[in-house]
Design a protein around this motif. Sequence first.
Motif, PDB file in Angstrom:
ATOM      1  N   ILE A   1       0.832  -1.200   0.000  1.00 30.07           N
ATOM      2  CA  ILE A   1       0.000   0.000   0.000  1.00 30.07           C
ATOM      3  C   ILE A   1       0.870   1.255   0.000  1.00 30.07           C
ATOM      4  N   SER A   2       1.895   1.274   0.840  1.00 31.55           N
ATOM      5  CA  SER A   2       2.782   2.441   0.904  1.00 31.55           C
ATOM      6  C   SER A   2       3.556   2.619  -0.394  1.00 31.55           C
ATOM      7  N   MET A   3       3.981   1.508  -1.006  1.00 26.98           N
ATOM      8  CA  MET A   3       4.664   1.606  -2.298  1.00 26.98           C
ATOM      9  C   MET A   3       3.721   2.168  -3.362  1.00 26.98           C
ATOM     10  N   GLY A   4       2.468   1.733  -3.315  1.00 21.83           N
ATOM     11  CA  GLY A   4       1.483   2.252  -4.258  1.00 21.83           C
ATOM     12  C   GLY A   4       1.260   3.744  -4.075  1.00 21.83           C
ATOM     13  N   LEU A   5       1.199   4.196  -2.814  1.00 25.38           N
ATOM     14  CA  LEU A   5       1.024   5.624  -2.533  1.00 25.38           C
ATOM     15  C   LEU A   5       2.226   6.438  -3.003  1.00 25.38           C
ATOM     16  N   LEU A   6       3.430   5.875  -2.817  1.00 23.45           N
ATOM     17  CA  LEU A   6       4.648   6.541  -3.283  1.00 23.45           C
ATOM     18  C   LEU A   6       4.608   6.725  -4.796  1.00 23.45           C
ATOM     19  N   ILE A   7       4.316   5.643  -5.500  1.00 15.23           N
ATOM     20  CA  ILE A   7       4.287   5.682  -6.963  1.00 15.23           C
ATOM     21  C   ILE A   7       3.194   6.633  -7.461  1.00 15.23           C
ATOM     22  N   ARG A   8       2.033   6.557  -6.842  1.00 13.38           N
ATOM     23  CA  ARG A   8       0.923   7.422  -7.248  1.00 13.38           C
ATOM     24  C   ARG A   8       1.263   8.902  -7.054  1.00 13.38           C
ATOM     25  N   GLY A   9       1.850   9.207  -5.891  1.00 15.46           N
ATOM     26  CA  GLY A   9       2.198  10.594  -5.604  1.00 15.46           C
ATOM     27  C   GLY A   9       3.181  11.164  -6.609  1.00 15.46           C
ATOM     28  N   LEU A  10       4.222  10.395  -6.906  1.00 15.80           N
ATOM     29  CA  LEU A  10       5.235  10.882  -7.841  1.00 15.80           C
ATOM     30  C   LEU A  10       4.761  10.807  -9.293  1.00 15.80           C
ATOM     31  N   TRP A  11       3.889   9.851  -9.603  1.00 15.78           N
ATOM     32  CA  TRP A  11       3.288   9.780 -10.943  1.00 15.78           C
ATOM     33  C   TRP A  11       2.533  11.080 -11.225  1.00 15.78           C
ATOM     34  N   GLN A  12       1.929  11.629 -10.173  1.00 12.49           N
ATOM     35  CA  GLN A  12       1.197  12.889 -10.299  1.00 12.49           C
ATOM     36  C   GLN A  12       2.101  14.105 -10.103  1.00 12.49           C
ATOM     37  N   ARG A  13       3.424  13.858 -10.022  1.00 10.81           N
ATOM     38  CA  ARG A  13       4.438  14.901  -9.874  1.00 10.81           C
ATOM     39  C   ARG A  13       4.282  15.691  -8.579  1.00 10.81           C
ATOM     40  N   ASN A  14       3.827  15.006  -7.537  1.00  8.32           N
ATOM     41  CA  ASN A  14       3.667  15.640  -6.234  1.00  8.32           C
ATOM     42  C   ASN A  14       4.884  15.283  -5.384  1.00  8.32           C
ATOM     43  N   ILE A  15       5.901  16.154  -5.430  1.00  9.53           N
ATOM     44  CA  ILE A  15       7.164  15.862  -4.764  1.00  9.53           C
ATOM     45  C   ILE A  15       7.004  15.760  -3.251  1.00  9.53           C
ATOM     46  N   LYS A  16       6.140  16.609  -2.667  1.00 12.01           N
ATOM     47  CA  LYS A  16       5.950  16.588  -1.216  1.00 12.01           C
ATOM     48  C   LYS A  16       5.317  15.274  -0.769  1.00 12.01           C
ATOM     49  N   ALA A  17       4.328  14.823  -1.510  1.00  7.39           N
ATOM     50  CA  ALA A  17       3.687  13.549  -1.174  1.00  7.39           C
ATOM     51  C   ALA A  17       4.692  12.405  -1.291  1.00  7.39           C
ATOM     52  N   GLY A  18       5.492  12.424  -2.360  1.00  5.40           N
ATOM     53  CA  GLY A  18       6.475  11.365  -2.568  1.00  5.40           C
ATOM     54  C   GLY A  18       7.492  11.290  -1.445  1.00  5.40           C
ATOM     55  N   VAL A  19       8.062  12.443  -1.088  1.00  6.54           N
ATOM     56  CA  VAL A  19       9.058  12.472  -0.011  1.00  6.54           C
ATOM     57  C   VAL A  19       8.415  12.094   1.316  1.00  6.54           C
TER      58      VAL A  19
ATOM     59  N   VAL B   1      17.791  13.286  -1.339  1.00  4.05           N
ATOM     60  CA  VAL B   1      18.714  14.201  -2.022  1.00  4.05           C
ATOM     61  C   VAL B   1      18.636  14.000  -3.536  1.00  4.05           C
ATOM     62  N   ALA B   2      18.650  12.739  -3.983  1.00  6.69           N
ATOM     63  CA  ALA B   2      18.608  12.451  -5.423  1.00  6.69           C
ATOM     64  C   ALA B   2      17.293  12.925  -6.047  1.00  6.69           C
ATOM     65  N   ILE B   3      16.184  12.664  -5.374  1.00  6.40           N
ATOM     66  CA  ILE B   3      14.869  13.031  -5.916  1.00  6.40           C
ATOM     67  C   ILE B   3      14.714  14.540  -5.996  1.00  6.40           C
ATOM     68  N   VAL B   4      15.069  15.233  -4.905  1.00 17.07           N
ATOM     69  CA  VAL B   4      14.927  16.687  -4.890  1.00 17.07           C
ATOM     70  C   VAL B   4      15.850  17.330  -5.927  1.00 17.07           C
ATOM     71  N   TRP B   5      17.089  16.834  -6.023  1.00 14.41           N
ATOM     72  CA  TRP B   5      18.043  17.376  -7.010  1.00 14.41           C
ATOM     73  C   TRP B   5      17.500  17.206  -8.424  1.00 14.41           C
ATOM     74  N   TRP B   6      17.039  15.994  -8.728  1.00 15.18           N
ATOM     75  CA  TRP B   6      16.540  15.726 -10.080  1.00 15.18           C
ATOM     76  C   TRP B   6      15.290  16.535 -10.379  1.00 15.18           C
ATOM     77  N   TYR B   7      14.397  16.635  -9.388  1.00 12.53           N
ATOM     78  CA  TYR B   7      13.149  17.383  -9.564  1.00 12.53           C
ATOM     79  C   TYR B   7      13.440  18.864  -9.854  1.00 12.53           C
ATOM     80  N   LYS B   8      14.354  19.437  -9.084  1.00 12.13           N
ATOM     81  CA  LYS B   8      14.700  20.850  -9.294  1.00 12.13           C
ATOM     82  C   LYS B   8      15.354  21.066 -10.649  1.00 12.13           C
ATOM     83  N   LYS B   9      16.209  20.126 -11.029  1.00  9.86           N
ATOM     84  CA  LYS B   9      16.922  20.261 -12.297  1.00  9.86           C
ATOM     85  C   LYS B   9      15.978  20.148 -13.491  1.00  9.86           C
ATOM     86  N   ARG B  10      15.014  19.232 -13.409  1.00 12.69           N
ATOM     87  CA  ARG B  10      14.148  18.962 -14.554  1.00 12.69           C
ATOM     88  C   ARG B  10      12.855  19.766 -14.570  1.00 12.69           C
ATOM     89  N   TYR B  11      12.308  20.088 -13.398  1.00 10.94           N
ATOM     90  CA  TYR B  11      10.974  20.674 -13.357  1.00 10.94           C
ATOM     91  C   TYR B  11      10.922  22.107 -12.827  1.00 10.94           C
TER      92      TYR B  11
END
Length: 197
Positions: free
Chosen positions: A128-146, A184-194
Amino acid sequence: MSTMNENENRVMKHFDRNVAILFAILSLAFIVLMGTDHVFFEWAFSRHQNILSWYIRPIFMIPICYFAFKRNATGISATIFLMFISMFWFPKPVEIDPKVADFLAMERVYLTQNWTITKMLVTSIVPISMGLLIRGLWQRNIKAGVGVLIGIAVGKIIWSVAEGGASGAKVIVPAILGLGICIVAIVWWYKKRYLKS
């Protein structure tokens, strides 16, 4: 031209879905094999005593998050499969930390005995938690993902200490280190790309 692009996109989505299903089936086959083949189960767990497999597993969250951002189901499904089998990538250690051995002995018992309704509900938190992680980031919601990532790491630590006692504390360093690297990797990539100006 637009029709060609639409056809290509449709073909790619179809391919992505089918390959993702294939890796999902492989993951399910691995779980079934672990649950039905005692020899394979013990062989995998003997290699999982290598602490390197404890450190590498949280790092798989990085590609899972990346592929969720890219909305690539194949990447997500393949990474989950690789995360499952990474438990036996490293050789059985010559010397085994007693706390590692104790914790894995507890996990063996947990996975093979007394599957009550309560245990099933607790264990269901993982997918369930993995599904929530994937769903949050699929929707580009960085706060939810982290937020979900932090919840997964904290939940893993709490469960490990609650079930394994002192031996469960061996999970804390890999979990926190893996969480830090992932954030660190997610935030760095998100800032760089989005968040480009």
